[in-house]
Design a protein around this motif. Structure first.
Motif, mmCIF file in Angstrom:
data_model
loop_
_atom_site.group_PDB
_atom_site.id
_atom_site.type_symbol
_atom_site.label_atom_id
_atom_site.label_comp_id
_atom_site.label_asym_id
_atom_site.label_seq_id
_atom_site.Cartn_x
_atom_site.Cartn_y
_atom_site.Cartn_z
ATOM 1 N N ARG A 1 35.918 43.845 -8.797
ATOM 2 C CA ARG A 1 37.213 44.307 -8.311
ATOM 3 C C ARG A 1 37.838 43.351 -7.296
ATOM 4 N NH1 ARG A 1 34.499 48.731 -9.873
ATOM 5 N NH2 ARG A 1 35.655 50.461 -10.766
ATOM 6 N N ARG A 2 37.043 42.611 -6.582
ATOM 7 C CA ARG A 2 37.553 41.740 -5.518
ATOM 8 C C ARG A 2 36.939 40.350 -5.655
ATOM 9 N NH1 ARG A 2 38.860 44.803 -0.778
ATOM 10 N NH2 ARG A 2 39.775 42.840 -0.121
ATOM 11 N N PRO A 3 37.499 39.485 -6.502
ATOM 12 C CA PRO A 3 36.902 38.164 -6.734
ATOM 13 C C PRO A 3 36.830 37.288 -5.480
ATOM 14 C CG PRO A 3 38.930 38.426 -8.010
ATOM 15 C CD PRO A 3 38.669 39.724 -7.325
ATOM 16 N N LEU A 4 37.798 37.410 -4.570
ATOM 17 C CA LEU A 4 37.731 36.603 -3.346
ATOM 18 C C LEU A 4 36.581 37.052 -2.447
ATOM 19 C CD1 LEU A 4 41.524 36.149 -2.518
ATOM 20 C CD2 LEU A 4 39.924 34.468 -3.458
ATOM 21 N N VAL A 5 36.334 38.354 -2.398
ATOM 22 C CA VAL A 5 35.187 38.858 -1.639
ATOM 23 C C VAL A 5 33.898 38.350 -2.288
ATOM 24 C CG1 VAL A 5 33.951 40.947 -0.909
ATOM 25 C CG2 VAL A 5 36.448 40.889 -0.830
ATOM 26 N N ALA A 6 33.872 38.303 -3.610
ATOM 27 C CA ALA A 6 32.699 37.793 -4.328
ATOM 28 C C ALA A 6 32.464 36.315 -3.999
ATOM 29 C CB ALA A 6 32.859 37.988 -5.830
ATOM 30 N N ALA A 7 33.531 35.540 -3.939
ATOM 31 C CA ALA A 7 33.401 34.116 -3.600
ATOM 32 C C ALA A 7 32.892 33.939 -2.170
ATOM 33 C CB ALA A 7 34.745 33.412 -3.783
ATOM 34 N N ARG A 8 33.431 34.734 -1.237
ATOM 35 C CA ARG A 8 32.956 34.653 0.157
ATOM 36 C C ARG A 8 31.492 35.068 0.257
ATOM 37 N NH1 ARG A 8 38.078 36.929 1.646
ATOM 38 N NH2 ARG A 8 37.067 38.951 1.903
ATOM 39 N N LEU A 9 31.121 36.107 -0.490
ATOM 40 C CA LEU A 9 29.726 36.551 -0.484
ATOM 41 C C LEU A 9 28.810 35.470 -1.035
ATOM 42 C CD1 LEU A 9 27.572 38.728 -0.001
ATOM 43 C CD2 LEU A 9 28.105 39.615 -2.286
ATOM 44 N N ALA A 10 29.217 34.825 -2.117
ATOM 45 C CA ALA A 10 28.400 33.751 -2.705
ATOM 46 C C ALA A 10 28.198 32.616 -1.698
ATOM 47 C CB ALA A 10 29.051 33.231 -3.981
ATOM 48 N N LYS B 1 23.162 45.381 5.735
ATOM 49 C CA LYS B 1 24.282 46.257 5.396
ATOM 50 C C LYS B 1 25.628 45.550 5.576
ATOM 51 C CE LYS B 1 23.847 50.723 5.996
ATOM 52 N NZ LYS B 1 23.705 51.004 4.587
ATOM 53 N N ARG B 2 25.783 44.864 6.689
ATOM 54 C CA ARG B 2 27.063 44.233 7.006
ATOM 55 C C ARG B 2 27.305 42.993 6.155
ATOM 56 N NH1 ARG B 2 27.472 40.277 10.376
ATOM 57 N NH2 ARG B 2 25.516 40.807 11.380
ATOM 58 N N ARG B 3 26.301 42.150 6.007
ATOM 59 C CA ARG B 3 26.486 40.867 5.341
ATOM 60 C C ARG B 3 26.461 40.974 3.821
ATOM 61 N NH1 ARG B 3 26.337 36.777 8.757
ATOM 62 N NH2 ARG B 3 25.725 35.191 7.255
ATOM 63 N N TYR B 4 25.713 41.935 3.282
ATOM 64 C CA TYR B 4 25.535 41.991 1.833
ATOM 65 C C TYR B 4 25.994 43.311 1.201
ATOM 66 C CZ TYR B 4 22.530 38.128 3.201
ATOM 67 O OH TYR B 4 22.043 36.989 3.766
ATOM 68 N N GLU B 5 25.532 44.438 1.753
ATOM 69 C CA GLU B 5 25.824 45.708 1.091
ATOM 70 C C GLU B 5 27.321 46.027 1.093
ATOM 71 O OE1 GLU B 5 24.214 50.276 0.923
ATOM 72 O OE2 GLU B 5 24.531 49.385 2.910
ATOM 73 N N ARG B 6 27.973 45.911 2.222
ATOM 74 C CA ARG B 6 29.396 46.254 2.273
ATOM 75 C C ARG B 6 30.245 45.387 1.353
ATOM 76 N NH1 ARG B 6 28.654 47.030 8.288
ATOM 77 N NH2 ARG B 6 27.867 49.171 8.381
ATOM 78 N N PRO B 7 30.060 44.056 1.363
ATOM 79 C CA PRO B 7 30.822 43.252 0.393
ATOM 80 C C PRO B 7 30.519 43.618 -1.068
ATOM 81 C CG PRO B 7 29.903 41.837 2.087
ATOM 82 C CD PRO B 7 29.323 43.186 2.299
ATOM 83 N N LEU B 8 29.263 43.938 -1.366
ATOM 84 C CA LEU B 8 28.931 44.342 -2.730
ATOM 85 C C LEU B 8 29.613 45.647 -3.112
ATOM 86 C CD1 LEU B 8 25.166 43.375 -2.861
ATOM 87 C CD2 LEU B 8 27.033 42.370 -4.197
ATOM 88 N N MET B 9 29.748 46.550 -2.160
ATOM 89 C CA MET B 9 30.466 47.786 -2.432
ATOM 90 C C MET B 9 31.947 47.508 -2.703
ATOM 91 S SD MET B 9 28.530 50.286 0.293
ATOM 92 C CE MET B 9 29.588 51.690 0.044
ATOM 93 N N GLU B 10 32.537 46.569 -1.956
ATOM 94 C CA GLU B 10 33.930 46.201 -2.200
ATOM 95 C C GLU B 10 34.096 45.584 -3.588
ATOM 96 O OE1 GLU B 10 36.291 44.026 0.708
ATOM 97 O OE2 GLU B 10 34.728 44.489 2.191
ATOM 98 N N ILE B 11 33.119 44.787 -3.989
ATOM 99 C CA ILE B 11 33.209 44.066 -5.260
ATOM 100 C C ILE B 11 32.998 45.000 -6.452
ATOM 101 C CG2 ILE B 11 32.084 42.301 -6.683
ATOM 102 C CD1 ILE B 11 31.373 40.904 -3.941
ATOM 103 N N PHE B 12 32.011 45.884 -6.377
ATOM 104 C CA PHE B 12 31.593 46.660 -7.548
ATOM 105 C C PHE B 12 32.048 48.126 -7.552
ATOM 106 C CE2 PHE B 12 28.488 43.187 -7.587
ATOM 107 C CZ PHE B 12 28.603 42.790 -8.905
ATOM 108 N N GLU B 13 32.362 48.703 -6.417
ATOM 109 C CA GLU B 13 32.637 50.149 -6.404
ATOM 110 C C GLU B 13 34.101 50.454 -6.157
ATOM 111 O OE1 GLU B 13 29.823 51.934 -3.721
ATOM 112 O OE2 GLU B 13 28.192 51.506 -5.069
#
Length: 162
Positions: free
Chosen positions: A55-64, A150-162
């Motif tokens: 859902r959020r490709p820019l968040v995915a890029a930042r997470l990567a 939670k802050r560095r990985y889980e929250r961005p993953l929730m933005e990307i996938f949920e």
């Protein structure tokens, strides 16, 4: 066409990987690589729990980018911990991390991130998928470890996938 090639990008990547590994472009290699590139995604489609929708490709890029940097930092930390004079003073332990993420794809990506980060190992996920157990090489503050995950990985993953 879609019935023959279920996932074109994955098929193309598998075909390219096959050619690189085989180090040949003979007719047999091309034919077998093409067959595998078409068959593997079709056969593995039933293993995927849900279709992936980013859902959020820019968040995915930042997470990567964050994961790559964190892995590099963790490598340096693990090397210092293992080779350093105070290696015996580093307390390793299991840390329980409560989970808010529910998407199975996000949970799978979280597992890969944890596994790829030196100094941490995914030990177990609860049967209700509401908590995970990690083994962490160096834990001085358990709450800080939980907060980082939670802050560095889980929250961005929730933005990307949920």
């Amino acid at each position: 066409m879609r019935r023959l090639v279920h996932h074109p990008a994955l098929s193309a990547a598998l075909f390219a990987l096959w050619l690189v590994l085989a180090q040949s472009i003979s007719a047999g290699t091309l034919l077998l690589g093409g067959a595998l590139a078409l068959a593997a995604p079709a056969l593995a489609a039933g293993l995927r729990p849900l279709p992936v929708r980013v859902r959020r490709p820019l968040v995915a890029a930042r997470l990567a980018a964050r994961v790559v940097l964190d892995a590099l930092r963790a490598n340096a930390t693990v090397i210092r911990t293992i080779l350093g004079a105070g290696a015996r003073d580093q307390p390793s332990r299991f840390v329980r991390v409560p989970l808010e993420v529910r998407d199975p794809n996000a949970l799978a990506v979280l597992a890969m991130i944890i596994t790829a980060t030196p100094g941490t190992a995914w030990a177990e996920v609860s049967t209700d998928r509401r908590a995970l157990l990690l083994h962490v090489l160096s834990v001085h503050d358990e709450a800080a470890v939980v907060d980082d995950i939670k802050r560095r990985y889980e929250r961005p993953l929730m933005e990307i996938f949920e």
